[in-house]
Write a protein that holds these residues in place. Structure first.
Motif, PDB file in Angstrom:
ATOM      1  N   SER A  68     -85.872 -56.867 -12.434  1.00 61.59           N
ATOM      2  CA  SER A  68     -84.887 -56.674 -13.509  1.00 61.59           C
ATOM      3  C   SER A  68     -85.268 -55.482 -14.396  1.00 61.59           C
ATOM      4  CB  SER A  68     -84.737 -57.942 -14.350  1.00 61.59           C
ATOM      5  OG  SER A  68     -85.949 -58.251 -15.001  1.00 61.59           O
ATOM      6  N   ILE A  69     -86.561 -55.251 -14.600  1.00 67.83           N
ATOM      7  CA  ILE A  69     -87.013 -54.097 -15.382  1.00 67.83           C
ATOM      8  C   ILE A  69     -86.701 -52.807 -14.619  1.00 67.83           C
ATOM      9  CG2 ILE A  69     -89.015 -52.926 -16.404  1.00 67.83           C
ATOM     10  CD1 ILE A  69     -88.219 -55.484 -17.863  1.00 67.83           C
ATOM     11  N   CYS A  70     -86.950 -52.826 -13.306  1.00 67.72           N
ATOM     12  CA  CYS A  70     -86.637 -51.652 -12.486  1.00 67.72           C
ATOM     13  C   CYS A  70     -85.150 -51.323 -12.573  1.00 67.72           C
ATOM     14  CB  CYS A  70     -87.041 -51.892 -11.028  1.00 67.72           C
ATOM     15  SG  CYS A  70     -88.814 -52.067 -10.771  1.00 67.72           S
ATOM     16  N   GLU A  71     -84.320 -52.348 -12.512  1.00 71.91           N
ATOM     17  CA  GLU A  71     -82.874 -52.128 -12.590  1.00 71.91           C
ATOM     18  C   GLU A  71     -82.465 -51.582 -13.965  1.00 71.91           C
ATOM     19  OE1 GLU A  71     -80.473 -54.966  -9.737  1.00 71.91           O
ATOM     20  OE2 GLU A  71     -81.934 -56.146 -10.898  1.00 71.91           O
ATOM     21  N   GLU A  72     -83.072 -52.085 -15.025  1.00 70.86           N
ATOM     22  CA  GLU A  72     -82.764 -51.599 -16.371  1.00 70.86           C
ATOM     23  C   GLU A  72     -83.085 -50.114 -16.528  1.00 70.86           C
ATOM     24  OE1 GLU A  72     -84.689 -53.751 -19.531  1.00 70.86           O
ATOM     25  OE2 GLU A  72     -84.044 -55.678 -18.683  1.00 70.86           O
ATOM     26  N   ARG A  73     -84.162 -49.674 -15.891  1.00 74.53           N
ATOM     27  CA  ARG A  73     -84.640 -48.300 -16.064  1.00 74.53           C
ATOM     28  C   ARG A  73     -84.105 -47.336 -15.014  1.00 74.53           C
ATOM     29  NH1 ARG A  73     -90.917 -49.552 -17.749  1.00 74.53           N
ATOM     30  NH2 ARG A  73     -90.373 -50.736 -19.610  1.00 74.53           N
ATOM     31  N   ASP A  74     -83.232 -47.819 -14.157  1.00 71.21           N
ATOM     32  CA  ASP A  74     -82.688 -47.005 -13.071  1.00 71.21           C
ATOM     33  C   ASP A  74     -81.578 -46.106 -13.601  1.00 71.21           C
ATOM     34  OD1 ASP A  74     -81.733 -45.943 -10.724  1.00 71.21           O
ATOM     35  OD2 ASP A  74     -80.826 -47.810 -10.024  1.00 71.21           O
ATOM     36  N   THR A  75     -81.916 -44.846 -13.875  1.00 65.16           N
ATOM     37  CA  THR A  75     -80.946 -43.913 -14.455  1.00 65.16           C
ATOM     38  C   THR A  75     -79.957 -43.374 -13.436  1.00 65.16           C
ATOM     39  OG1 THR A  75     -82.465 -42.068 -14.128  1.00 65.16           O
ATOM     40  CG2 THR A  75     -82.548 -43.190 -16.264  1.00 65.16           C
ATOM     41  N   LYS A  76     -80.248 -43.539 -12.141  1.00 66.86           N
ATOM     42  CA  LYS A  76     -79.348 -43.019 -11.104  1.00 66.86           C
ATOM     43  C   LYS A  76     -78.431 -44.086 -10.518  1.00 66.86           C
ATOM     44  CE  LYS A  76     -81.597 -38.937  -9.408  1.00 66.86           C
ATOM     45  NZ  LYS A  76     -81.902 -38.192  -8.193  1.00 66.86           N
ATOM     46  N   GLY A  77     -78.609 -45.328 -10.924  1.00 66.83           N
ATOM     47  CA  GLY A  77     -77.760 -46.398 -10.410  1.00 66.83           C
ATOM     48  C   GLY A  77     -78.053 -46.791  -8.974  1.00 66.83           C
ATOM     49  N   LEU A  78     -79.273 -46.529  -8.508  1.00 65.78           N
ATOM     50  CA  LEU A  78     -79.623 -46.836  -7.120  1.00 65.78           C
ATOM     51  C   LEU A  78     -79.661 -48.334  -6.847  1.00 65.78           C
ATOM     52  CD1 LEU A  78     -82.453 -44.189  -6.575  1.00 65.78           C
ATOM     53  CD2 LEU A  78     -80.064 -44.075  -5.851  1.00 65.78           C
ATOM     54  N   TYR A  79     -80.140 -49.119  -7.800  1.00 66.22           N
ATOM     55  CA  TYR A  79     -80.198 -50.563  -7.600  1.00 66.22           C
ATOM     56  C   TYR A  79     -78.793 -51.145  -7.512  1.00 66.22           C
ATOM     57  CZ  TYR A  79     -85.237 -50.658  -8.169  1.00 66.22           C
ATOM     58  OH  TYR A  79     -86.576 -50.467  -7.987  1.00 66.22           O
ATOM     59  N   ALA A  80     -77.884 -50.665  -8.352  1.00 72.24           N
ATOM     60  CA  ALA A  80     -76.495 -51.140  -8.311  1.00 72.24           C
ATOM     61  C   ALA A  80     -75.860 -50.778  -6.969  1.00 72.24           C
ATOM     62  CB  ALA A  80     -75.698 -50.538  -9.468  1.00 72.24           C
ATOM     63  N   LYS A  81     -76.129 -49.563  -6.479  1.00 70.97           N
ATOM     64  CA  LYS A  81     -75.589 -49.160  -5.179  1.00 70.97           C
ATOM     65  C   LYS A  81     -76.167 -50.024  -4.061  1.00 70.97           C
ATOM     66  CE  LYS A  81     -74.642 -44.348  -6.374  1.00 70.97           C
ATOM     67  NZ  LYS A  81     -74.999 -42.948  -6.146  1.00 70.97           N
ATOM     68  N   ALA A  82     -77.456 -50.354  -4.154  1.00 75.99           N
ATOM     69  CA  ALA A  82     -78.082 -51.198  -3.128  1.00 75.99           C
ATOM     70  C   ALA A  82     -77.481 -52.600  -3.159  1.00 75.99           C
ATOM     71  CB  ALA A  82     -79.590 -51.253  -3.343  1.00 75.99           C
ATOM     72  N   ARG A  83     -77.267 -53.127  -4.347  1.00 72.73           N
ATOM     73  CA  ARG A  83     -76.663 -54.471  -4.466  1.00 72.73           C
ATOM     74  C   ARG A  83     -75.233 -54.480  -3.935  1.00 72.73           C
ATOM     75  NH1 ARG A  83     -79.781 -58.215  -6.514  1.00 72.73           N
ATOM     76  NH2 ARG A  83     -81.352 -57.718  -8.070  1.00 72.73           N
ATOM     77  N   ALA A  84     -74.541 -53.346  -4.059  1.00 71.13           N
ATOM     78  CA  ALA A  84     -73.162 -53.241  -3.557  1.00 71.13           C
ATOM     79  C   ALA A  84     -73.124 -52.941  -2.055  1.00 71.13           C
ATOM     80  CB  ALA A  84     -72.418 -52.149  -4.325  1.00 71.13           C
TER      81      ALA A  84
END
Length: 160
Positions: A134-150
């Motif tokens: 969750s910390i990694c996702e909060e600090r992800d300025t490029k939105g990579l975690y959101a893209k991976a989840r999608a």
């Protein structure tokens, strides 16, 4: 969720040149912006531990495959070879060896063996780092975690 990959990185540091300073300079690598994972980010050199890393001798140190992986990845990403030997290769030879390693036409072990080089794992300190997803996702300025989840990025460590 996929399993986390075993990985290692190198943190190179040196004291600043100002004698009154107790500060350190860190060496970072800017990743190719075209890479799917962390493209364009400044990172410490490192990567996945390969099975071949365990075969390279480094005494009976704990987790020696991680130390070998860190040295190999440092050489692959930067051209810095953290090894020693009686006839250390000159910069032109190192550049050629790095190109061969990246093209998989020679192994890291063959480079060390052919040039009578050894790794001294005693110069490497083992540090364990763990980050909450969750910390990694909060600090992800490029939105990579959101893209991976999608589902837009496949094989994203910690997500897929």
């Amino acid at each position: 969720m996929s399993c986390f990959r075993q990985a290692a990185c190198v943190v190179l540091l040196r004291k600043t040149k100002v004698p009154s300073d107790e500060c350190y300079e860190f060496f970072l690598v800017k990743r190719n912006p075209e890479l799917k994972f962390m493209g364009g980010f400044h990172v410490f050199p490192g990567g996945t531990v390969d099975p071949e890393d365990a075969a390279i001798p480094l005494g009976d140190m704990s987790h020696h495959d991680f130390r070998v992986a860190a040295a190999r990845e440092l050489f692959e990403e930067t051209g810095i070879l953290a090894a020693c030997g009686p006839a250390f290769p000159n910069p032109q030879v190192l550049k050629h060896l790095r190109h061969q390693l990246l093209s998989k036409s020679i192994s890291f072990q063959a480079i060390l063996d052919n040039h009578k080089l050894t790794l001294d794992g005693g110069d490497f300190l083992e540090i364990y780092c763990s980050a909450n997803i969750s910390i990694c996702e909060e600090r992800d300025t490029k939105g990579l975690y959101a893209k991976a989840r999608a589902g837009e990025i496949k094989d994203f460590t910690g997500i897929s």
